[in-house]
Design a protein around this motif. Structure first.
Motif, PDB file in Angstrom:
ATOM      1  N   VAL A 209       0.815  -1.219   0.000  1.00  0.00           N
ATOM      2  CA  VAL A 209       0.000   0.000   0.000  1.00  0.00           C
ATOM      3  C   VAL A 209       0.850   1.271   0.000  1.00  0.00           C
ATOM      4  O   VAL A 209       0.296   2.376   0.018  1.00  0.00           O
ATOM      5  N   ASP A 210       2.169   1.142  -0.026  1.00  0.00           N
ATOM      6  CA  ASP A 210       3.026   2.326   0.053  1.00  0.00           C
ATOM      7  C   ASP A 210       2.759   3.304  -1.094  1.00  0.00           C
ATOM      8  O   ASP A 210       2.768   4.522  -0.908  1.00  0.00           O
ATOM      9  N   GLY A 211       2.510   2.764  -2.290  1.00  0.00           N
ATOM     10  CA  GLY A 211       2.264   3.636  -3.430  1.00  0.00           C
ATOM     11  C   GLY A 211       1.013   4.465  -3.257  1.00  0.00           C
ATOM     12  O   GLY A 211       0.990   5.657  -3.580  1.00  0.00           O
ATOM     13  N   ARG A 212      -0.034   3.847  -2.746  1.00  0.00           N
ATOM     14  CA  ARG A 212      -1.275   4.587  -2.497  1.00  0.00           C
ATOM     15  C   ARG A 212      -1.061   5.677  -1.465  1.00  0.00           C
ATOM     16  O   ARG A 212      -1.552   6.799  -1.618  1.00  0.00           O
ATOM     17  N   MET A 213      -0.332   5.352  -0.392  1.00  0.00           N
ATOM     18  CA  MET A 213      -0.083   6.356   0.636  1.00  0.00           C
ATOM     19  C   MET A 213       0.731   7.517   0.058  1.00  0.00           C
ATOM     20  O   MET A 213       0.469   8.697   0.367  1.00  0.00           O
ATOM     21  N   THR A 214       1.703   7.226  -0.763  1.00  0.00           N
ATOM     22  CA  THR A 214       2.506   8.285  -1.378  1.00  0.00           C
ATOM     23  C   THR A 214       1.619   9.238  -2.175  1.00  0.00           C
ATOM     24  O   THR A 214       1.779  10.472  -2.107  1.00  0.00           O
ATOM     25  N   GLU A 215       0.677   8.685  -2.948  1.00  0.00           N
ATOM     26  CA  GLU A 215      -0.207   9.533  -3.743  1.00  0.00           C
ATOM     27  C   GLU A 215      -1.146  10.348  -2.859  1.00  0.00           C
ATOM     28  O   GLU A 215      -1.440  11.517  -3.150  1.00  0.00           O
ATOM     29  N   LEU A 216      -1.612   9.763  -1.767  1.00  0.00           N
ATOM     30  CA  LEU A 216      -2.487  10.500  -0.856  1.00  0.00           C
ATOM     31  C   LEU A 216      -1.737  11.655  -0.198  1.00  0.00           C
ATOM     32  O   LEU A 216      -2.273  12.770  -0.058  1.00  0.00           O
ATOM     33  N   LEU A 217      -0.497  11.408   0.209  1.00  0.00           N
ATOM     34  CA  LEU A 217       0.289  12.467   0.829  1.00  0.00           C
ATOM     35  C   LEU A 217       0.620  13.571  -0.171  1.00  0.00           C
ATOM     36  O   LEU A 217       0.690  14.751   0.202  1.00  0.00           O
ATOM     37  N   ALA A 218       0.782  13.202  -1.430  1.00  0.00           N
ATOM     38  CA  ALA A 218       1.027  14.221  -2.454  1.00  0.00           C
ATOM     39  C   ALA A 218      -0.179  15.137  -2.602  1.00  0.00           C
ATOM     40  O   ALA A 218      -0.039  16.364  -2.744  1.00  0.00           O
ATOM     41  N   LEU A 219      -1.377  14.565  -2.565  1.00  0.00           N
ATOM     42  CA  LEU A 219      -2.589  15.381  -2.623  1.00  0.00           C
ATOM     43  C   LEU A 219      -2.680  16.315  -1.420  1.00  0.00           C
ATOM     44  O   LEU A 219      -3.082  17.477  -1.550  1.00  0.00           O
ATOM     45  N   ALA A 220      -2.308  15.800  -0.242  1.00  0.00           N
ATOM     46  CA  ALA A 220      -2.337  16.641   0.958  1.00  0.00           C
ATOM     47  C   ALA A 220      -1.334  17.787   0.841  1.00  0.00           C
ATOM     48  O   ALA A 220      -1.631  18.940   1.208  1.00  0.00           O
ATOM     49  N   ARG A 221      -0.147  17.500   0.315  1.00  0.00           N
ATOM     50  CA  ARG A 221       0.865  18.553   0.145  1.00  0.00           C
ATOM     51  C   ARG A 221       0.386  19.634  -0.834  1.00  0.00           C
ATOM     52  O   ARG A 221       0.691  20.811  -0.662  1.00  0.00           O
ATOM     53  N   ASP A 222      -0.355  19.228  -1.837  1.00  0.00           N
ATOM     54  CA  ASP A 222      -0.865  20.189  -2.811  1.00  0.00           C
ATOM     55  C   ASP A 222      -1.751  21.244  -2.161  1.00  0.00           C
ATOM     56  O   ASP A 222      -1.954  22.326  -2.725  1.00  0.00           O
ATOM     57  N   HIS A 223      -2.284  20.929  -0.977  1.00  0.00           N
ATOM     58  CA  HIS A 223      -3.160  21.869  -0.278  1.00  0.00           C
ATOM     59  C   HIS A 223      -2.513  22.416   0.989  1.00  0.00           C
ATOM     60  O   HIS A 223      -3.203  22.849   1.917  1.00  0.00           O
ATOM     61  N   GLY A 224      -1.199  22.372   1.036  1.00  0.00           N
ATOM     62  CA  GLY A 224      -0.484  22.966   2.158  1.00  0.00           C
ATOM     63  C   GLY A 224      -0.232  22.056   3.335  1.00  0.00           C
ATOM     64  O   GLY A 224       0.209  22.522   4.393  1.00  0.00           O
ATOM     65  N   GLY A 225      -0.486  20.756   3.176  1.00  0.00           N
ATOM     66  CA  GLY A 225      -0.274  19.825   4.270  1.00  0.00           C
ATOM     67  C   GLY A 225       1.191  19.462   4.455  1.00  0.00           C
ATOM     68  O   GLY A 225       1.963  19.449   3.496  1.00  0.00           O
ATOM     69  N   ARG A 226       1.558  19.158   5.699  1.00  0.00           N
ATOM     70  CA  ARG A 226       2.927  18.770   6.037  1.00  0.00           C
ATOM     71  C   ARG A 226       2.903  17.392   6.699  1.00  0.00           C
ATOM     72  O   ARG A 226       2.576  17.286   7.890  1.00  0.00           O
ATOM     73  N   PRO A 227       3.218  16.336   5.964  1.00  0.00           N
ATOM     74  CA  PRO A 227       3.272  15.006   6.585  1.00  0.00           C
ATOM     75  C   PRO A 227       4.279  14.984   7.730  1.00  0.00           C
ATOM     76  O   PRO A 227       5.339  15.625   7.656  1.00  0.00           O
ATOM     77  N   THR A 228       3.938  14.236   8.761  1.00  0.00           N
ATOM     78  CA  THR A 228       4.807  14.218   9.943  1.00  0.00           C
ATOM     79  C   THR A 228       5.940  13.230   9.832  1.00  0.00           C
ATOM     80  O   THR A 228       6.783  13.169  10.716  1.00  0.00           O
ATOM     81  N   ARG A 229       5.971  12.421   8.769  1.00  0.00           N
ATOM     82  CA  ARG A 229       7.092  11.514   8.582  1.00  0.00           C
ATOM     83  C   ARG A 229       7.366  11.375   7.094  1.00  0.00           C
ATOM     84  O   ARG A 229       6.459  11.437   6.259  1.00  0.00           O
ATOM     85  N   ALA A 230       8.607  11.195   6.768  1.00  0.00           N
ATOM     86  CA  ALA A 230       9.000  11.134   5.359  1.00  0.00           C
ATOM     87  C   ALA A 230       8.607   9.812   4.724  1.00  0.00           C
ATOM     88  O   ALA A 230       8.280   9.756   3.544  1.00  0.00           O
ATOM     89  N   GLU A 231       8.652   8.725   5.503  1.00  0.00           N
ATOM     90  CA  GLU A 231       8.352   7.409   4.937  1.00  0.00           C
ATOM     91  C   GLU A 231       6.944   6.999   5.318  1.00  0.00           C
ATOM     92  O   GLU A 231       6.627   6.855   6.501  1.00  0.00           O
ATOM     93  N   PRO A 232       6.056   6.804   4.346  1.00  0.00           N
ATOM     94  CA  PRO A 232       4.676   6.444   4.662  1.00  0.00           C
ATOM     95  C   PRO A 232       4.449   4.958   4.881  1.00  0.00           C
ATOM     96  O   PRO A 232       3.349   4.554   5.175  1.00  0.00           O
ATOM     97  N   GLY A 233       5.471   4.135   4.737  1.00  0.00           N
ATOM     98  CA  GLY A 233       5.245   2.701   4.691  1.00  0.00           C
ATOM     99  C   GLY A 233       4.925   2.030   6.002  1.00  0.00           C
ATOM    100  O   GLY A 233       4.443   0.910   6.011  1.00  0.00           O
ATOM    101  N   SER A 234       5.185   2.646   7.142  1.00  0.00           N
ATOM    102  CA  SER A 234       4.915   2.006   8.418  1.00  0.00           C
ATOM    103  C   SER A 234       3.964   2.873   9.226  1.00  0.00           C
ATOM    104  O   SER A 234       3.688   4.013   8.880  1.00  0.00           O
ATOM    105  N   ASN A 235       3.468   2.305  10.327  1.00  0.00           N
ATOM    106  CA  ASN A 235       2.498   3.032  11.136  1.00  0.00           C
ATOM    107  C   ASN A 235       3.113   4.287  11.730  1.00  0.00           C
ATOM    108  O   ASN A 235       4.256   4.298  12.186  1.00  0.00           O
ATOM    109  N   ASP A 236       2.310   5.332  11.751  1.00  0.00           N
ATOM    110  CA  ASP A 236       2.754   6.633  12.231  1.00  0.00           C
ATOM    111  C   ASP A 236       2.408   6.773  13.714  1.00  0.00           C
ATOM    112  O   ASP A 236       1.295   6.468  14.135  1.00  0.00           O
ATOM    113  N   SER A 237       3.342   7.236  14.535  1.00  0.00           N
ATOM    114  CA  SER A 237       3.126   7.296  15.972  1.00  0.00           C
ATOM    115  C   SER A 237       1.998   8.250  16.336  1.00  0.00           C
ATOM    116  O   SER A 237       1.213   7.981  17.250  1.00  0.00           O
ATOM    117  N   ALA A 238       1.879   9.375  15.637  1.00  0.00           N
ATOM    118  CA  ALA A 238       0.796  10.313  15.924  1.00  0.00           C
ATOM    119  C   ALA A 238      -0.560   9.673  15.641  1.00  0.00           C
ATOM    120  O   ALA A 238      -1.531   9.896  16.368  1.00  0.00           O
TER     121      ALA A 238
END
Length: 540
Positions: free
Chosen positions: A349-378
């Protein structure tokens, strides 16, 4: 057939370990000291918590009806049973239970162990003029299991927790025939050896039943795509006072109006759901989660809209506004937080997460971790806070804090105005009622290509002895605000009795007439959960 053992209810009171007065497990409720410490975070809260009454010392109304000898083994009028089945788990229910107000207690609690027992109880009740209130896990937060009609000779709470088995699995169709009284964890435990899951996880999952989900059209795990239990239903079996209604198992049909749609969301007023064939899924093996920070809540809303319209269907797409994010401990500097999750039983699912984070960045979002492949602590922090929230609500209630939630849904073109309108107008009402500014937070629990489901939380100090009246006044205002914005009175908590005023204004009158006609046809004696969805008919 599954290899599972029968787990019947405990003989008296709530199921083992359950709180009779508040949410969930009794041993997870906050202590007096923890309640007091939490109350200090709300200026104006009471100094000491309301005591939890000893259920054995409570005064309950006199029992008005006794069952016939043939049904007596299924029935209980024990005070602990009656107390535990009086209310659901709404704020106003918790306060009244803490105050020892059990005036609405049922006369008997019936625990059928077979569908025939359900038939027998309904037959007796119809002849005797006794109301029957179906009861699953008792987690209703809208007055769905509380009898208020005052028209019947007595009231029976029909506890379906004895019907708790997965009866049959069709591997070819990936579906299962399941009894309606099974609790969420027990259902998943019976499916797990087969590598299957219903994958429906409402916040009440641990303490609610399949039948309850179906009767209230519950919202579950998925924030997009398969959001409601409706999407997972293949067919239903329902006991009505005039006979058993069982629909065919079909993947889809254009043969007239769907018979299942009549009972989904009917809240026990048209019949008692006893079984359902449910569509299952393989258990997911690939998962990833991430959180995204936004400095502007409206930019975050735009990002969520873009994500839901992208066709990527994240399993989790929950937007927390600054207040909600701060309350959950996932943001400290006034940011809005988007919690994203993707999963699959078949592929990475890493590819899907990458595309979702790209959409979020397009609207000013800042992902809290560079690698989307594992569970995020937040995301994990938010998930833990989400499950703990009902216990914190109960703790604040004991400190006489008015703290409750309401949820709705609207189209995207109305969403920004609804968000600001609720926060603005309701803040004025909260201040008028409580004398303080209070707190109004919001999160999007489910999102669709054409709109979100905002879920609001209200927190404000109350006056001891007036908490229910204060919340009721605020609740009236919320329904008025939602109506003015063309937003639904409920997205997934059902109508019950508490939402009736808003529901009556929302539904078209021709449909209301049809619903009343269906009630008269299926329940001519008017015994099933009277007052839910429509007014109760006079009892002959």
């Amino acid at each position: 057939m599954t290899d599972s053992t029968t787990s019947y209810p405990s003989p008296s009171g709530s199921p083992a370990g359950r709180s009779w007065w508040g949410w969930g497990a009794a041993d997870k409720a906050l202590s007096d000291a923890e309640c007091a410490a939490l109350g200090q975070l709300v200026p104006g809260a009471a100094d000491t918590p309301l005591p939890v009454p000893d259920v054995s010392a409570l005064t309950l109304p006199e029992v008005r009806v006794e069952p016939p000898s043939a049904l007596a083994p299924l029935m209980s009028a024990a005070p602990a049973d009656r107390a535990a089945h009086t209310y659901g788990k709404a704020y106003r229910d918790v306060i009244r239970a803490l105050e020892g107000d059990l005036a609405a207690a049922p006369d008997q609690v019936a625990r059928p162990l077979t569908e025939q027992h359900v038939v027998d109880v309904l037959d007796w009740a119809a002849d005797a003029g006794v109301a029957v209130v179906p009861y699953g896990g008792g987690s209703s937060v809208v007055g769905g299991v509380e009898y208020r009609a005052g028209l019947h000779r007595g009231v029976v709470s029909l506890d379906l927790s004895g019907l708790d088995r997965v009866l049959e699995i069709d591997r070819a169709s990936r579906a299962a025939r399941i009894q309606a009284g099974v609790l969420g964890p027990d259902l998943e435990a019976q499916l797990r050896p087969h590598g299957l899951t219903l994958r429906h996880f409402p916040q009440s999952f641990e303490f609610s039943t399949l039948g309850g989900w179906l009767a209230t059209r519950a919202g579950g795990h998925y924030a997009t795509l398969r959001t409601h239990i409706d999407d997972l239903v293949e067919s239903l079996r329902v006991v009505t006072p005039i006979g058993v209604n069982e629909s065919w198992r079909l993947p889809g049909s254009g043969a007239g109006p769907s018979p299942d749609r009549l009972f989904l969301g009917s809240e026990g007023t048209l019949g008692v759901i006893t079984e359902a064939w449910m569509r299952l899924q393989q258990r997911p093996r690939h998962k990833a989660s991430a959180t995204v920070l936004f400095d502007d809540v409206h930019a975050a809303m735009d990002a969520v809209r873009a994500i839901t319209q992208s066709g990527h269907h994240p399993a989790n797409c929950r937007l927390l506004d600054p207040g909600e994010a701060g309350l959950a401990g996932v943001a400290r500097n006034g940011e809005s937080v988007l919690v994203l999750g993707v999963e699959s039983a078949h592929c990475a699912v890493d590819g899907r997460m990458t595309e979702l984070l790209a959409l979020a960045r397009d609207h000013g979002g800042r992902p809290t971790r560079a690698e989307p492949g594992s569970n995020d602590s937040a995301a994990d922090i938010w998930r833990s806070a989400f499950l703990r929230m009902p216990y914190l609500r109960d703790a604040l209630a004991r400190m006489s804090v008015v703290t409750e939630t309401f949820e709705t849904a609207c189209t995207w073109d109305r969403a920004p105005e609804l968000y600001e309108g609720v926060r603005g107008r309701l803040a004025e009402v909260v201040k008028e009622v409580t004398g303080t500014d209070g707190t109004i937070n919001c999160r999007f629990t489910h999102v669709y290509p054409d709109g979100p489901a905002p879920y609001f939380t209200v927190i404000a100090p109350g006056r001891r002895g007036s908490e229910v009246a204060m919340w009721d006044e605020i609740k009236v205002a919320t329904m008025e605000i939602l109506h003015d914005h063309g937003a639904t009175v409920t997205h997934h908590h059902a109508v019950g009795r508490d939402h009736r005023p808003g529901y009556d204004r929302q539904r078209p009158e021709p449909f209301a007439a049809a619903l009343r006609a269906a009630k008269q046809a299926l329940d001519p004696a008017g015994i099933l959960n009277p007052g839910v969805l429509i007014d109760p008919a006079p009892v002959n």
